[in-house]
Design an enzyme around this catalytic site. Structure first.
Site, PDB file in Angstrom:
ATOM      1  N   LYS A  93       6.348   6.500  -0.980  1.00 30.85           N
ATOM      2  CA  LYS A  93       6.678   7.654  -2.118  1.00 30.85           C
ATOM      3  C   LYS A  93       6.291   8.447  -1.808  1.00 30.85           C
ATOM      4  O   LYS A  93       6.683   9.454  -2.393  1.00 30.85           O
ATOM      5  CB  LYS A  93       5.627   6.530  -3.287  1.00 30.85           C
ATOM      6  CG  LYS A  93       3.916   6.809  -2.859  1.00 30.85           C
ATOM      7  CD  LYS A  93       4.254   5.520  -2.970  1.00 30.85           C
ATOM      8  CE  LYS A  93       2.820   4.965  -2.504  1.00 30.85           C
ATOM      9  NZ  LYS A  93       2.299   3.959  -2.276  1.00 30.85           N
ATOM     10  N   GLY A 122       4.836  -1.500  -7.339  1.00 29.55           N
ATOM     11  CA  GLY A 122       4.929  -2.799  -6.157  1.00 29.55           C
ATOM     12  C   GLY A 122       5.588  -4.172  -6.579  1.00 29.55           C
ATOM     13  O   GLY A 122       6.805  -3.079  -5.589  1.00 29.55           O
ATOM     14  N   GLU A 178      -4.254   3.117   0.197  1.00 32.36           N
ATOM     15  CA  GLU A 178      -3.470   3.930   1.025  1.00 32.36           C
ATOM     16  C   GLU A 178      -4.449   4.582   2.334  1.00 32.36           C
ATOM     17  O   GLU A 178      -5.514   4.500   2.699  1.00 32.36           O
ATOM     18  CB  GLU A 178      -3.293   5.978   0.457  1.00 32.36           C
ATOM     19  CG  GLU A 178      -2.525   5.510  -0.777  1.00 32.36           C
ATOM     20  CD  GLU A 178      -0.519   4.583  -0.385  1.00 32.36           C
ATOM     21  OE1 GLU A 178      -0.245   5.522   0.466  1.00 32.36           O
ATOM     22  OE2 GLU A 178      -0.690   4.106  -0.508  1.00 32.36           O
ATOM     23  N   LYS A 193       4.431   8.518  -8.229  1.00 30.81           N
ATOM     24  CA  LYS A 193       4.657   7.761  -8.435  1.00 30.81           C
ATOM     25  C   LYS A 193       5.653   8.226  -9.913  1.00 30.81           C
ATOM     26  O   LYS A 193       6.678   7.241 -11.222  1.00 30.81           O
ATOM     27  CB  LYS A 193       3.793   5.873  -9.279  1.00 30.81           C
ATOM     28  CG  LYS A 193       3.749   5.594  -7.412  1.00 30.81           C
ATOM     29  CD  LYS A 193       2.705   4.616  -7.909  1.00 30.81           C
ATOM     30  CE  LYS A 193       2.386   3.656  -6.850  1.00 30.81           C
ATOM     31  NZ  LYS A 193       1.088   2.582  -6.103  1.00 30.81           N
ATOM     32  N   GLY A 290      -0.557  -4.358  -2.371  1.00 28.31           N
ATOM     33  CA  GLY A 290      -0.935  -5.653  -1.066  1.00 28.31           C
ATOM     34  C   GLY A 290       0.713  -6.303  -0.651  1.00 28.31           C
ATOM     35  O   GLY A 290       1.289  -5.426  -1.176  1.00 28.31           O
TER      36      GLY A 290
HETATM   37  N1  HSE Z   1      -2.221   2.775  -2.542  1.00 27.77           N
HETATM   38  C1  HSE Z   1      -1.040   2.317  -3.402  1.00 27.77           C
HETATM   39  C2  HSE Z   1      -2.164   1.655  -4.740  1.00 27.77           C
HETATM   40  C3  HSE Z   1      -0.285   0.850  -2.983  1.00 27.77           C
HETATM   41  O1  HSE Z   1      -3.008   0.991  -5.028  1.00 27.77           O
HETATM   42  O2  HSE Z   1      -1.135   1.439  -5.789  1.00 27.77           O
HETATM   43  C4  HSE Z   1       1.426   0.821  -3.611  1.00 27.77           C
HETATM   44  O3  HSE Z   1       1.682   1.096  -3.922  1.00 27.77           O
END
Ligand code: HSE
Length: 382
Positions: A93, A122, A178, A193, A290
């Protein structure tokens, strides 16, 4: 279809597993022929390479799937893949949010597809559902829990009365965070996002910089105790609205009522609600972070390209204005209470107060003046 996979971390290894396991007729038709890894120790399979050009210049590869994260070199690799006539799928993203315009321009020139279901929510089929919704409706707004790491931290802090630091460590160990967890806890991951969701929902590119952002880095047990005692649960919410071609979007911790649909979305789950003409309100819920849930979304994109279900609905030519302010009632905890005298509606403790309905721009100016690096702010649902 032959696939070159860029990245073999949390998401990339999940993509390899789902495709190599070939559990359905659709996944049997996909074949990963090369995998880009970063280090020598990752070269565990004859398909692995440490040279991206082995993939980008391979004429037999039809689709490049990028699960590397970070802006560079992912952006450069994907531009090259498009120029070399490959479709691209990405879960990244951050890279897409800052490079969307140039990547879509190149894809348009080459007649190739860019798909990015996994970049947002996700495993939830959020992007493809927006596409379907827009075949019939105009999407007017969306709001949601877009980040698994912070939702995990907030749920576990509330349930277990454990510290922020302990819960962040758990979320990292589970592969939700991340590489730099600041992006999660300071709200930037949600900002990317929301920007990408605006692109899909409203058909236009806004700058991520135009989205005000506050995170949960400084949330304390005291803040959660106040929320709980007053009928609220804290969630990090991303939202956007398109009203008369003016887009306003925001990322904020929100004290939602315990009766709110989002209040019981827990752990790494995400929930996103869209609103549109004939469909009305529609909420999508699933694991937002995940390995396998996110890899599932990448593989869905690969199957859509393979089966010609392009689903392209990124018409990015609309003109719009942007409103970067956000009005609301805010809970603020600060050691510098006097700086905020003019906006205090009601004090709720020695160090915390509620505002009346005020502009976030006005509050942000006071926050800068206060220069209190432990300040926490949340919007309070009325
Ligand atoms: N680091 C992101 C989260 C991973 O925790 O949502 C998924 O985009």
């Amino acid at each position: 279809m032959k696939i070159g996979l860029l990245g073999h971390g949390v998401v990339g290894s999940g993509v390899r597993k789902i495709i190599d396991d070939a559990g359905t007729p659709y996944t049997k038709d996909l074949q990963i022929t090369k995998i880009l890894v970063k280090d020598e120790w990752e070269m565990t399979d004859e398909r692995m390479t440490m040279n991206a050009d082995d993939i980008l210049d391979d004429p037999d590869i039809d689709i490049v799937a990028e699960c590397m994260g970070g802006i560079e070199p992912a952006r450069t690799f994907l531009l090259k893949a498009l120029k070399n006539g490959k479709h691209i799928v990405t879960s990244n993203k951050k890279m897409l949010a800052v490079s969307a315009a140039e990547l879509f321009e190149e894809a348009g020139k080459q007649g190739k597809t860019i798909r990015y279901e996994a970049s947002c929510g996700g495993g939830i089929p959020w992007m493809s559902s927006l596409c379907r919704t827009r075949r019939i409706d105009t999407v007017t707004s969306f709001r949601g829990i877009f980040n698994g790491t912070t939702n995990y931290i907030l749920s576990r802090m509330a349930d277990e009365k454990k510290s922020f630091a302990q819960m962040l460590k758990e979320a990292q160990e589970l592969g939700y965070a991340e590489r730099d967890p600041s992006d999660d806890i300071d709200g930037y991951d949600v900002r990317y996002k929301v920007m990408l969701s605006c692109m899909r929902a409203f058909g236009t590119i806004i700058s991520a910089e135009d989205i005000p952002v506050c995170g949960i880095r400084h949330i304390s047990e005291e803040d959660l105790a106040w929320a709980d005692a007053n009928g609220y649960v804290c969630k990090l919410i991303g939202s956007a609205e398109d009203r008369d071609d003016c887009i306003s979007a925001c990322v904020m911790p929100v004290f939602v009522k315990k009766t709110d649909d989002f209040a019981n979305i827990r752990l790494n789950f995400n929930a996103i609600e869209s609103r549109s003409g004939t469909l009305g309100s529609c909420i999508y819920v699933g694991q937002g972070a995940g390995s396998l849930p996110t890899a599932h979304a990448v593989v869905q994109d690969l199957i859509d390209i393979q089966t010609g279900q392009d689903g392209a609905c990124d018409t990015l030519m609309r003109t719009h204005t942007v409103n970067s302010d956000h009005k609301g009632v805010y809970y603020i905890r600060t050691a510098k209470m006097t700086v905020f005298n003019e906006v205090i509606g009601r004090r709720v403790s020695e160090t915390a107060f509620l505002t009346d309905t005020v502009s976030l721009n006005e509050i942000s100016a006071l926050i800068r003046t206060a220069d209190d690096d432990s300040l926490f702010i949340a919007e309070v649902d009325e």
